[in-house]
Structures are given as structure tokens and as C-alpha cells.
Design a protein around this motif. Structure first.
Motif, PDB file in Angstrom:
ATOM      1  N   ALA A  55      45.472   6.071  17.814  1.00 39.06           N
ATOM      2  CA  ALA A  55      45.111   5.067  16.813  1.00 39.06           C
ATOM      3  C   ALA A  55      43.629   4.702  16.929  1.00 39.06           C
ATOM      4  CB  ALA A  55      45.974   3.822  17.009  1.00 39.06           C
ATOM      5  N   ARG A  56      43.173   4.611  18.167  1.00 32.83           N
ATOM      6  CA  ARG A  56      41.772   4.260  18.386  1.00 32.83           C
ATOM      7  C   ARG A  56      40.848   5.380  17.903  1.00 32.83           C
ATOM      8  NH1 ARG A  56      37.933   0.784  18.214  1.00 32.83           N
ATOM      9  NH2 ARG A  56      36.321   1.044  19.776  1.00 32.83           N
ATOM     10  N   GLY A  87      37.060   6.134  11.293  1.00 29.90           N
ATOM     11  CA  GLY A  87      37.130   5.400  10.048  1.00 29.90           C
ATOM     12  C   GLY A  87      38.270   5.840   9.150  1.00 29.90           C
ATOM     13  N   ASP A 131      41.545   7.483  15.510  1.00 31.00           N
ATOM     14  CA  ASP A 131      41.563   7.373  14.052  1.00 31.00           C
ATOM     15  C   ASP A 131      40.602   6.298  13.581  1.00 31.00           C
ATOM     16  OD1 ASP A 131      43.416   9.357  13.857  1.00 31.00           O
ATOM     17  OD2 ASP A 131      45.138   8.024  13.545  1.00 31.00           O
ATOM     18  N   GLN A 132      40.684   5.180  14.294  1.00 30.13           N
ATOM     19  CA  GLN A 132      39.856   4.043  13.908  1.00 30.13           C
ATOM     20  C   GLN A 132      38.371   4.395  14.037  1.00 30.13           C
ATOM     21  OE1 GLN A 132      40.536   0.802  16.534  1.00 30.13           O
ATOM     22  NE2 GLN A 132      39.387  -0.661  15.310  1.00 30.13           N
TER      23      GLN A 132
END
Ligand code: ADP
Ligand code: MG
Length: 589
Positions: A581-582, A588, A584-585
Motif C-alpha cells: 500500500a505504501r 501516487g 502504491d501511495q
């Protein structure tokens, strides 16, 4: 023949006090309890307790607290129902001191010979002597600020009581437990206990970590898990309820319940149902007949608890008992089963809690390793189906490592791997230390040792020579053979085999001894662990070493089989996670 019936009359004060003493003062440990609580109430920073012959011959409690102002006050302190802690009945609803009934000193003095010396910082010292309830003398004297109370020949004048005393050793053990509990309950204060002239406990004051070490030994203290629950509120009007403290992981248990310490608003209490709530949480996790260790503080508004239900104030009554038991149990269950996240990389404060896991007094003992359940190793995120009797609030995943797929090496220091939750970085040195450490702990017999070709004289200083000499046998079992060689040197004959290639033997020995002696005066039982940790540190793969792919795979799979794979023996993380998830974050998405 009819017996003459005596008329009804009032008992004299000495008899009244002696009867009352039966309630408050059951045995020597009750005296210690009352005196220590008085010292605490007087704001003492340092409390010294000494006893002889199980306390029956002598109990002395010396504190550096506020003291008692003058001779008249000192005399009054020993009268029944004389207290400085309550002034009106309504105060009883919100007692903030440990004592308040004003009967302890009177009761103690009714059944022993007491010498009390006290001085307030800005007052004149006084000495008072009472012999089984009778005032002997009261006079000014020189004294350090604070109070010293000496209780001699307890129950000598009350044979019925004396008969119930146990062996001095048993009474002394109870006192030892009691003082240990206060040391844990008040970790900021210094406690000392000497039994028949020998120091048996010294808790320096300072941090909860230090107090836990002093009482439980370094190893047990380091293994404790932080426990917390603040989810429940009490029924109105009582307000918020909070439980926090430490509990033992499932591999750590003792034969007695005495290491379960409960504090309610700072007051050490006993409560069978609260104990039960805790033991229940361990059901199925620890063997029958064994008990966990726990230090749990329950905080709630004073209106939520009645402390005036027991003469020795050891029991309390909760207005909303179910909420309290529930919160205590949740705290324990969550600590045991709650998922410890792998430190996320790139979070706001990256890995801070990993480097120095938790701050003293807040979430866990400082210096403690990030301790995990020695659980089997299902992949992270898998639901625990193991017998956690009580449903934890969060998913209860045992603490292990997921299966990792090796991707490569970074900077000759870290292995890069993929796991179910994202990208894992493994510190190769820390991981190797962990693996070696657990293997050494699990070995049978002495640690393999290798003799030096030529014994080496190593200068270490007289203190270290003495330290080694006292532990020569135990060190030899750990593969270290060194003997005194002049006043401040050792003759080193052998080192653990795993250190064969670790450079200059003299330097290695110095490093080992430094590390093994570190940390104040940890419990002797921990010597082996300390030495092994030091050996591992010295022997393990250093950062900066290129590893073959096969070596890296081995390291990962060996780490996965460790009981506590997520930290090195010194508590630093072995693994950090950059979650999917990180990632992906960061991109962006
Ligand atoms: P209580 O603690 O319930 O007030 P005690 O009989 O234990 O009753 O003590 C009576 C009083 O003596 C206390 O209220 C306190 O004012 C005084 N006192 C007792 N011990 C100490 C101490 N160590 N330092 C200062 N004052 C003390
Ligand atoms: Mg008291």
C-alpha cells in the motif's frame, strides 16, 4: 454453682488497640506493608526496609519523607484513629493516600516494642518508644529528615498470635514479595530490603524498566509485553477507565501467583476476580499450575472505586466491576494475541519504535527488545485459530515471519525479499545474531570451546578479574576459560569456537566481558544470556560482507524458524517492511 458475671465495662485503650491490631496486623509482612505505605504517603523518595528473623525479631523502615512535625504529633500518630490524611467523613469518597484509617501505628505499637524517630525538614527531631501499647518515653533527639520506625519482638506479648507465625524464612519471603510489589508499583522511588543483614532487593528508582529488572531479573523483564486498554468507559457518572502495564509472553511463567501485581489508582490491591480475568487470558497458553507475570495499573475516577472495604486496604470494591474486569482481560488478551506489526518503512517517523522500541513508562520497558510470541510461524495476516480463549479485539495473528522470497542484497548489508505484505528488508547482521543466539540457547551441554595455541595475558582491571573469578565455572560452560594472572590481568586459555575467526583473542575477550557485564546489576540468572548475546554479536556476519545467494536463502529460512525472528538479541529489528500500500501511495496510485 453459678459463675459470678462481671458487669459490663469499657475496655481500656491498650486492650482495644490490641484487639484492633488483630485485624490490621496479621503477621510481620502486615507491619512492613503499613510502614511502607506510610512512607509513601509521606512523599518519601527512598525507603529502606530491614528485617531480622522473618521480621519477628525486628522490622525497620527508614524513609526520607516529610517526617512528623513535633513530639506531640509523633505521640498522636500512635493513637488509634489518629490520622493526618482525612479530616471529615466525606473525604472517604476520594482517598488519595494509601492510608487513611489512622490505626496502623497504634495497632503495631499495641503488639510490639516500637521506636520511632522522626523529623520534619524544618523541625526538631523526636524519638518515641512504646512497649506493647505503653508509652515509655518521648524526647527530642538529633535525626535526619524523615522517619525511622523500628518494630521489635512482634507478638511477643500475644502468644496466640505468635503461634500462627510461620518459619522465619517463609515470613521473610512474604516480605520480600511485598517490597518487590511496591518497587514495581512505584518505580520512580528507591527501595532497599535487607534480610538478616544481607541485601535482598535494591530497586534504584528511575524507570519502570529498571524496577522490572531489579525485581524480575533482566531477562524476564526484557521479555514482557506491553498491555493497554482504554476502550471502555465506566457507566456514568464514573467516567474513563484505563488499564496499562506489562504481561509475560506465553513462554514465561512462574510457579506462583506472586508476580501478578495489580494497582488501582496507584494502590496495590488483591482481587481474586481480577486475577482470574488475567489467568483466563492465559488459559491454554501456559501449562496448568503455572502463572503469568503481570504488572497492571487500573486508573479510574475515585468515585468508581471504594477503597474502604478491608482493614488492610488490600481489597477494593468497584462500582462497575464488569467493566474493570473486561478492560483488564482485553488488555492482556490483546498483548498476547494482538498483532505486532512489522515496522513499516516510510511511515512518518520511520522505524522509530523499532530502534528504541518503546519509551519507559509509556508503552513498554525501555531497552527491552521488541519481544514477540514464540509462536509457530503462519504467514502474517493469517487468522490465528490457536486457542485464544477470549476473543481479542484485533485479529490475533501469532508473531512470526511470513515466508520470504529472496530478491537480492542491498549495500552488502541488507537482504531484499518479497513477502505477502510487500517488500521486506532484512538486516543480515541482526538476523544472523538472532539465529545464532537461539541455537546457542537451545544447545545441550557446554558451548563448544577452542583453546588458544598460546594462552594470552589480557589486562582487564582488578574489578573484571574479580568478576570473572566469581563466575569462572559458569563462564567455562560458555566456552570461556580465563584465570587470574596477577592483580589486574587474566590468562585467556580458550574462547567459544564460533569466535575462532573473530580477530585478536584478547580484544575479543574484552569485548565479551564488557557486553556481559553491562547493565547495572542484572540478575545472575541472566549471565548466560548476556554472554551468549555478546558472543553472537562478535561472531555474526558483519554488514559489509557480500553473501552468496545460497547463504542468503539459508539466512532467510533460518530466520523464519526462529522463535523471535523480528528482533536481534539486543532488541533491534531484523526486518522492516515497505508495504504494498505504501509503495502504491509513493507512486501516487
Ligand atoms: P494512617 O496512615 O491511616 O493515617 P497510621 O497509623 O498509619 O494511619 O499513621 C498515623 C499518622 O502518622 C499518619 O496519618 C501520618 O500523619 C503519620 N505518619 C505515619 N508514618 C509516617 C511517616 N513515615 N512519615 C510521616 N508521617 C507519618
Ligand atoms: Mg498508615
Amino acid at each position: 454453682m453459678e459463675l459470678a458475671r462481671p458487669g459490663i465495662r469499657r475496655l481500656d485503650a491498650v486492650t482495644i488497640a490490641r484487639i484492633a491490631a488483630g485485624e490490621v496486623i496479621e503477621r510481620p509482612s502486615s507491619v512492613v506493608k503499613e510502614l511502607v505505605e506510610n512512607s509513601l504517603d509521606a512523599g518519601a523518595r527512598r525507603i529502606q526496609v530491614s528485617i531480622q528473623e522473618g521480621g519477628q525479631r525486628l522490622i525497620r523502615v527508614v524513609d526520607d519523607g516529610a517526617g512528623i512535625r513535633d513530639g506531640e504529633q509523633l505521640r498522636l500518630a500512635f493513637e488509634q484513629h489518629a490520622t493526618s490524611k482525612l479530616s471529615q467523613a466525606s473525604d472517604l469518597d476520594a482517598v488519595a493516600t494509601l492510608g487513611f484509617r489512622g490505626e496502623a501505628l497504634a495497632s503495631i505499637a499495641a503488639v510490639s516494642q516500637v521506636t520511632a524517630v522522626s523529623r520534619a525538614a524544618d523541625g526538631q527531631g523526636h524519638r518515641l518508644r512504646i512497649d506493647n501499647g505503653r508509652l515509655i518515653d518521648l524526647a527530642p533527639c538529633g535525626a535526619a529528615p524523615g522517619t525511622s520506625i523500628t518494630v521489635e519482638n512482634l507478638f511477643n506479648a500475644v502468644p496466640a498470635r505468635r503461634k500462627f507465625l510461620r518459619q522465619p524464612g517463609t515470613e521473610a519471603a512474604q516480605i520480600q514479595d511485598l517490597v518487590a510489589r511496591y518497587a514495581l508499583a512505584f518505580p520512580d522511588l528507591a527501595f532497599e530490603l535487607s534480610i538478616d543483614g544481607r541485601e535482598s532487593l535494591r530497586s534504584g528508582g528511575g524507570s519502570i524498566a529498571a524496577a522490572l529488572r531489579a525485581v524480575l531479573g533482566a531477562e524476564a523483564a526484557a521479555a514482557l509485553l506491553p498491555a493497554m486498554d482504554d476502550r471502555a468507559d465506566l457507566r456514568p457518572p464514573a467516567g474513563p477507565l484505563r488499564v496499562e502495564g506489562f504481561v509475560s509472553p506465553q513462554h514465561l511463567h512462574r510457579a506462583t501467583k506472586r508476580y501478578v501485581v495489580l494497582l488501582v489508582n496507584g494502590r496495590p490491591i488483591q482481587d481474586a476476580r481480577l486475577h482470574h480475568a488475567i489467568f483466563d487470558a492465559y488459559r491454554g497458553l501456559i501449562p496448568k499450575g503455572r502463572f503469568p507475570l503481570a504488572l497492571l495499573k487500573v486508573s479510574l475516577p475515585p468515585e468508581g472505586v471504594d477503597v474502604n472495604v478491608h482493614p488492610a486496604k488490600a481489597e477494593v470494591r468497584f462500582r462497575d466491576a464488569r467493566a474493570v474486569y473486561g478492560a483488564v482481560q482485553r488488555a492482556v488478551v490483546t498483548a498476547l494475541g494482538g498483532r505486532l506489526p512489522i515496522a513499516p518503512a516510510g511511515s512518518l517517523d520511520p522505524g522509530a519504535e523499532w530502534r528504541r522500541p518503546v519509551a519507559a513508562g509509556s508503552a513498554g520497558p525501555s531497552e527491552r527488545g521488541f519481544t514477540q510470541l514464540p509462536a509457530p510461524l503462519p504467514a502474517l495476516g493469517e487468522q490465528a485459530s490457536a486457542g485464544y480463549g477470549v476473543a481479542a479485539g484485533s485479529e490475533a495473528a501469532p508473531i512470526g515471519l511470513p515466508a520470504l522470497r529472496l530478491l537480492g542484497q542491498l549495500a552488502q548489508a541488507y537482504l531484499v525479499a518479497e513477502g505477502p505484505d510487500g517488500l521486506y528488508l532484512v538486516d543480515q547482521h541482526a538476523a544472523h545474531e538472532r539465529i545464532m543466539y537461539e541455537r546457542m540457547l537451545d544447545r545441550e551441554g557446554p558451548l563448544a570451546s577452542q583453546s588458544l595455541l598460546a594462552p594470552a595475558a589480557v589486562s582487564v582491571g582488578a574489578a573484571v578479574v574479580a568478576w570473572v573469578q566469581e563466575r569462572a565455572d559458569r563462564l567455562q560452560k560458555l566456552g570461556i576459560l580465563a584465570e587470574p594472572f596477577g592483580p589486574d590481568s587474566l590468562l585467556l586459555r580458550a574462547l567459544p569456537e564460533v569466535l575462532a575467526g573473530a580477530g585478536d583473542p584478547g580484544e575479543t575477550l574484552r569485548t565479551l566481558l564488557d557486553l556481559a557485564r553491562e547493565g547495572g546489576r542484572p540478575g545472575e540468572a541472566a549471565l548466560e544470556e548476556r554472554v551468549l548475546r555478546a558472543v553472537c554479536k562478535r561472531a555474526s556476519v558483519k554488514a559489509g560482507q557480500t553473501l552468496q545467494e545460497a547463504e542468503m536463502r539459508r539466512l532467510l529460512s533460518d530466520l523464519e524458524t526462529c522463535r523471535q525472528p523480528r528482533t536481534c538479541p539486543h532488541g533491534r529489528p531484523t526486518v522492516i517492511l515497505l508495504s504494498r500500500a505504501r509503495v502504491d501511495q509513493l507512486f501516487g496510485r
